[in-house]
Motif scaffolding. Structure first.
Motif, PDB file in Angstrom:
ATOM      1  N   ASN A 164       0.679  -1.421   0.077  1.00 21.75           N
ATOM      2  CA  ASN A 164       0.097   0.068  -0.341  1.00 21.75           C
ATOM      3  C   ASN A 164       0.777   1.222  -0.152  1.00 21.75           C
ATOM      4  N   GLY A 165       0.342   2.227  -0.265  1.00 27.09           N
ATOM      5  CA  GLY A 165       0.707   3.388  -0.186  1.00 27.09           C
ATOM      6  C   GLY A 165       2.024   3.842   1.332  1.00 27.09           C
ATOM      7  N   GLU A 166       1.133   3.671   2.263  1.00 30.90           N
ATOM      8  CA  GLU A 166       1.624   3.498   3.839  1.00 30.90           C
ATOM      9  C   GLU A 166       3.174   3.208   3.432  1.00 30.90           C
ATOM     10  N   GLU A 167       3.208   1.855   3.075  1.00 26.81           N
ATOM     11  CA  GLU A 167       4.358   1.222   3.245  1.00 26.81           C
ATOM     12  C   GLU A 167       5.398   1.554   2.218  1.00 26.81           C
ATOM     13  N   LEU A 168       4.739   1.813   0.952  1.00 25.15           N
ATOM     14  CA  LEU A 168       5.044   2.103  -0.770  1.00 25.15           C
ATOM     15  C   LEU A 168       6.829   3.504   0.055  1.00 25.15           C
ATOM     16  N   MET A 169       5.925   4.464   1.027  1.00 21.55           N
ATOM     17  CA  MET A 169       6.315   5.642   1.695  1.00 21.55           C
ATOM     18  C   MET A 169       7.474   5.317   2.600  1.00 21.55           C
ATOM     19  N   ALA A 170       7.539   4.403   3.087  1.00 18.43           N
ATOM     20  CA  ALA A 170       8.463   4.012   4.882  1.00 18.43           C
ATOM     21  C   ALA A 170       9.047   3.219   3.686  1.00 18.43           C
ATOM     22  N   SER A 171       8.820   2.252   2.840  1.00 17.70           N
ATOM     23  CA  SER A 171      10.181   1.733   2.105  1.00 17.70           C
ATOM     24  C   SER A 171      11.135   2.730   1.784  1.00 17.70           C
ATOM     25  N   LEU A 172      10.748   3.501   1.080  1.00 20.78           N
ATOM     26  CA  LEU A 172      11.342   5.019   0.026  1.00 20.78           C
ATOM     27  C   LEU A 172      12.160   5.791   1.005  1.00 20.78           C
ATOM     28  N   ARG A 173      12.012   5.822   1.757  1.00 20.90           N
ATOM     29  CA  ARG A 173      12.652   6.855   2.900  1.00 20.90           C
ATOM     30  C   ARG A 173      13.977   5.883   3.499  1.00 20.90           C
ATOM     31  N   VAL A 222      11.152  13.179  -1.083  1.00 22.54           N
ATOM     32  CA  VAL A 222      10.582  12.182  -2.239  1.00 22.54           C
ATOM     33  C   VAL A 222      10.106  13.090  -3.309  1.00 22.54           C
ATOM     34  N   THR A 223      10.490  13.699  -4.650  1.00 25.39           N
ATOM     35  CA  THR A 223      10.399  14.351  -5.525  1.00 25.39           C
ATOM     36  C   THR A 223      10.007  13.828  -6.560  1.00 25.39           C
ATOM     37  N   PHE A 261       6.804  14.589  -4.568  1.00 26.65           N
ATOM     38  CA  PHE A 261       5.978  12.682  -5.094  1.00 26.65           C
ATOM     39  C   PHE A 261       4.321  13.117  -4.692  1.00 26.65           C
ATOM     40  N   ASN A 262       3.822  12.902  -5.799  1.00 28.00           N
ATOM     41  CA  ASN A 262       2.251  13.134  -5.049  1.00 28.00           C
ATOM     42  C   ASN A 262       1.872  11.827  -4.802  1.00 28.00           C
ATOM     43  N   LEU A 263       1.805  11.463  -3.659  1.00 29.31           N
ATOM     44  CA  LEU A 263       1.121   9.970  -3.395  1.00 29.31           C
ATOM     45  C   LEU A 263      -0.526   9.600  -3.903  1.00 29.31           C
ATOM     46  N   ALA A 264      -1.127  11.045  -3.543  1.00 26.35           N
ATOM     47  CA  ALA A 264      -2.438  10.788  -3.860  1.00 26.35           C
ATOM     48  C   ALA A 264      -2.571  10.330  -4.842  1.00 26.35           C
ATOM     49  N   ASP A 265      -2.491  10.858  -5.858  1.00 24.41           N
ATOM     50  CA  ASP A 265      -2.614  10.722  -7.367  1.00 24.41           C
ATOM     51  C   ASP A 265      -1.987   9.411  -7.633  1.00 24.41           C
ATOM     52  N   VAL A 266      -0.963   9.036  -6.942  1.00 21.37           N
ATOM     53  CA  VAL A 266      -0.182   7.583  -7.781  1.00 21.37           C
ATOM     54  C   VAL A 266      -1.286   6.753  -7.103  1.00 21.37           C
ATOM     55  N   LEU A 267      -2.224   6.801  -5.605  1.00 17.41           N
ATOM     56  CA  LEU A 267      -3.085   5.559  -5.601  1.00 17.41           C
ATOM     57  C   LEU A 267      -3.926   5.680  -6.353  1.00 17.41           C
TER      58      LEU A 267
END
Length: 76
Positions: free
Chosen positions: A15-24, A56-57, A65-71
């Motif tokens: 999911n998006g939360e896991e995505l952002m945590a992994s990126l960071r 993230v850019t 980076f627009n996570l909402a747009d990707v979701l």
């Protein structure tokens, strides 16, 4: 489902939360791609840069980076 691709050092995220945590946490200071499949079956790719601080850019335009747009794209 999202896949962060970094020349074989890939990570799958549910999911998006896991995505952002992994990126960071795993990709700070790197440029990577994010792959995901739309409901239509088309695979999309987003290219991002992750600063050493974890910001993230978008690789192409430098915008945040627009996570909402990707979701939204992944759901539709």
């Amino acid at each position: 489902m999202f896949k962060i691709a970094d020349y074989g050092n890939d990570t799958e995220c549910a999911n998006g939360e896991e995505l952002m945590a992994s990126l960071r946490e795993k990709y700070a200071g790197k440029s990577v791609s994010i792959h995901y499949r739309r409901k239509s079956g088309i695979t999309r790719t987003e290219f991002v840069d992750v600063s050493t601080e974890g910001h993230v850019t978008d690789s192409y335009n430098g915008n945040d980076f627009n996570l909402a747009d990707v979701l939204e794209k992944a759901a539709g």
